[in-house]
Design an enzyme around this catalytic site. Sequence first.
Site, PDB file in Angstrom:
ATOM      1  CB  SER A 142       5.804  16.094  -2.328  1.00  0.00           C
ATOM      2  OG  SER A 142       7.044  16.100  -1.643  1.00  0.00           O
TER       3      SER A 142
ATOM      4  CE1 TYR B  42       6.295  10.566  -3.925  1.00  0.00           C
ATOM      5  CE2 TYR B  42       8.096  11.997  -3.237  1.00  0.00           C
ATOM      6  CZ  TYR B  42       6.786  11.560  -3.096  1.00  0.00           C
ATOM      7  OH  TYR B  42       5.963  12.141  -2.154  1.00  0.00           O
TER       8      TYR B  42
HETATM    9  N1  LIG Z   1       5.246  11.100   4.236  1.00  0.00           N
HETATM   10  C1  LIG Z   1       5.890  12.089   3.651  1.00  0.00           C
HETATM   11  O1  LIG Z   1       7.002  12.481   4.075  1.00  0.00           O
HETATM   12  C2  LIG Z   1       5.279  12.791   2.452  1.00  0.00           C
HETATM   13  C3  LIG Z   1       5.805  14.019   2.073  1.00  0.00           C
HETATM   14  C4  LIG Z   1       5.271  14.676   0.992  1.00  0.00           C
HETATM   15  C5  LIG Z   1       4.204  14.137   0.296  1.00  0.00           C
HETATM   16  N2  LIG Z   1       3.711  12.926   0.674  1.00  0.00           N
HETATM   17  C6  LIG Z   1       2.580  12.382  -0.108  1.00  0.00           C
HETATM   18  O2  LIG Z   1       1.483  12.213   0.747  1.00  0.00           O
HETATM   19  C7  LIG Z   1       0.628  11.186   0.236  1.00  0.00           C
HETATM   20  C8  LIG Z   1       0.289  10.219   1.361  1.00  0.00           C
HETATM   21  O3  LIG Z   1       1.485   9.610   1.778  1.00  0.00           O
HETATM   22  P1  LIG Z   1       1.719   9.089   3.249  1.00  0.00           P
HETATM   23  O4  LIG Z   1       2.976   9.690   3.727  1.00  0.00           O
HETATM   24  O5  LIG Z   1       0.495   9.209   4.058  1.00  0.00           O
HETATM   25  O6  LIG Z   1       2.050   7.547   2.896  1.00  0.00           O
HETATM   26  P2  LIG Z   1       1.510   6.168   3.493  1.00  0.00           P
HETATM   27  O7  LIG Z   1       1.404   6.222   4.962  1.00  0.00           O
HETATM   28  O8  LIG Z   1       2.380   5.126   2.855  1.00  0.00           O
HETATM   29  O9  LIG Z   1       0.036   6.068   2.873  1.00  0.00           O
HETATM   30  C9  LIG Z   1      -0.162   5.862   1.510  1.00  0.00           C
HETATM   31  C10 LIG Z   1      -1.630   5.590   1.242  1.00  0.00           C
HETATM   32  O10 LIG Z   1      -1.789   5.336  -0.160  1.00  0.00           O
HETATM   33  C11 LIG Z   1      -2.489   4.102  -0.337  1.00  0.00           C
HETATM   34  N3  LIG Z   1      -2.050   3.422  -1.551  1.00  0.00           N
HETATM   35  C12 LIG Z   1      -0.796   3.063  -1.885  1.00  0.00           C
HETATM   36  N4  LIG Z   1      -0.793   2.380  -3.044  1.00  0.00           N
HETATM   37  C13 LIG Z   1      -2.094   2.339  -3.458  1.00  0.00           C
HETATM   38  C14 LIG Z   1      -2.765   1.762  -4.580  1.00  0.00           C
HETATM   39  N5  LIG Z   1      -2.074   1.087  -5.521  1.00  0.00           N
HETATM   40  N6  LIG Z   1      -4.097   1.894  -4.683  1.00  0.00           N
HETATM   41  C15 LIG Z   1      -4.797   2.540  -3.733  1.00  0.00           C
HETATM   42  N7  LIG Z   1      -4.228   3.109  -2.646  1.00  0.00           N
HETATM   43  C16 LIG Z   1      -2.897   3.004  -2.521  1.00  0.00           C
HETATM   44  C17 LIG Z   1      -2.106   3.279   0.897  1.00  0.00           C
HETATM   45  O11 LIG Z   1      -3.124   2.331   1.179  1.00  0.00           O
HETATM   46  P3  LIG Z   1      -3.066   0.763   0.867  1.00  0.00           P
HETATM   47  O12 LIG Z   1      -1.650   0.312   1.055  1.00  0.00           O
HETATM   48  O13 LIG Z   1      -4.039   0.193   1.841  1.00  0.00           O
HETATM   49  O14 LIG Z   1      -3.538   0.643  -0.558  1.00  0.00           O
HETATM   50  C18 LIG Z   1      -2.121   4.360   1.976  1.00  0.00           C
HETATM   51  O15 LIG Z   1      -3.435   4.580   2.415  1.00  0.00           O
HETATM   52  C19 LIG Z   1       1.391  10.553  -0.926  1.00  0.00           C
HETATM   53  O16 LIG Z   1       0.888  11.066  -2.148  1.00  0.00           O
HETATM   54  C20 LIG Z   1       2.815  11.002  -0.702  1.00  0.00           C
HETATM   55  O17 LIG Z   1       3.540  11.077  -1.911  1.00  0.00           O
HETATM   56  C21 LIG Z   1       4.217  12.247   1.742  1.00  0.00           C
END
Ligand SMILES: NC(=O)c1ccc[n+]([C@@H]2O[C@H](COP(=O)([O-])OP(=O)(O)OC[C@H]3O[C@@H](n4cnc5c(N)ncnc54)[C@H](OP(=O)(O)O)[C@@H]3O)[C@@H](O)[C@H]2O)c1
Length: 254
Positions: A138, A151
């Site tokens: 990130s 985080y």
């Molecule tokens: N959105 C942003 O603004 C942003 C910015 C920078 C970086 N990121 C990073 O991008 C990545 C994806 O985030 P996103 O924004 O796509 O979030 P999201 O929509 O909340 O998706 C998160 C994913 O992680 C899975 N997950 C969560 N807990 C888990 C567990 N205990 N075991 C297995 N799978 C798990 C969830 O699936 P289930 O709930 O089905 O398990 C879901 O598929 C993350 O690493 C986040 O830190 C996001």
Amino acid sequence: MKAITLITGASAGIGAELARVFAKNGHELVLVARRQDRLDALADAIAATGRPRPAVLTADLERRDAVANLAAELSSRGLEPVIVVNNAGFGLSGAAAALDRAEQLAMIDLNIRALTELSLVFIDSLARHRGGILNVASIAAFLPGPGMAVYYASKAYVLSFTEALHRELSGRGIKVTALCPGPVQTEFQARSGMRLPPIARIVELSAQEVAQIGYRGLMRGKRVVVAGIGNKIAVTLLHLIPNAVLLASLQNRR
Ligand SMILES: NC(=O)c1ccc[n+]([C@@H]2O[C@H](COP(=O)([O-])OP(=O)(O)OC[C@H]3O[C@@H](n4cnc5c(N)ncnc54)[C@H](OP(=O)(O)O)[C@@H]3O)[C@@H](O)[C@H]2O)c1
């Protein structure tokens, strides 16, 4: 053994879009997350485009035995990773002293421990296939984050670990890339309790855009990919500001 790309956190957000991009580019997939119905729906949607239907494995990657179980399951199905995409992750908004400690430690288990184990456990097969590892960090990796301290620190770890691994594994023909997105509207905000400030709109990208940028960066063998020009400028500026000044200017998030 059949060569596959393993994608964690594929049931939503950036991970689901990464799955679509990898599938479109001809990779056979194994999708991992906790919600089976979501993974099945995505696998069906990918199959409907004429690509092979991804295999679906449910796992709670916060659990200590999850990666070992996953590796055993892949092996029993005759599947071996050529690319590992460590995307699953979550954040928590609030002061570290006030937030639930167990939840913060679970965040470390997912964002750091599982990512590290999954980066290391398939290295022999990644080397055999001259494959790769895409770790989702990130732009939070580039600064301390009062109000989301654990985080931000977890993403600093992901960035540092991935850059070092990039160097260590280059001799074995394995590409290793840290993808650093800025704000993206996904389920992340609801889970973390974080509200994006209106100014974040300027640098916001869609999950689909971020996935395409990440895929391209990995294929080109980039060490670090900051998604989007606005975020690239922000990260460059961050390098010029001392942490003391930065911390003084950052408001604690509620
Ligand atoms: N959105 C942003 O603004 C942003 C910015 C920078 C970086 N990121 C990073 O991008 C990545 C994806 O985030 P996103 O924004 O796509 O979030 P999201 O929509 O909340 O998706 C998160 C994913 O992680 C899975 N997950 C969560 N807990 C888990 C567990 N205990 N075991 C297995 N799978 C798990 C969830 O699936 P289930 O709930 O089905 O398990 C879901 O598929 C993350 O690493 C986040 O830190 C996001």
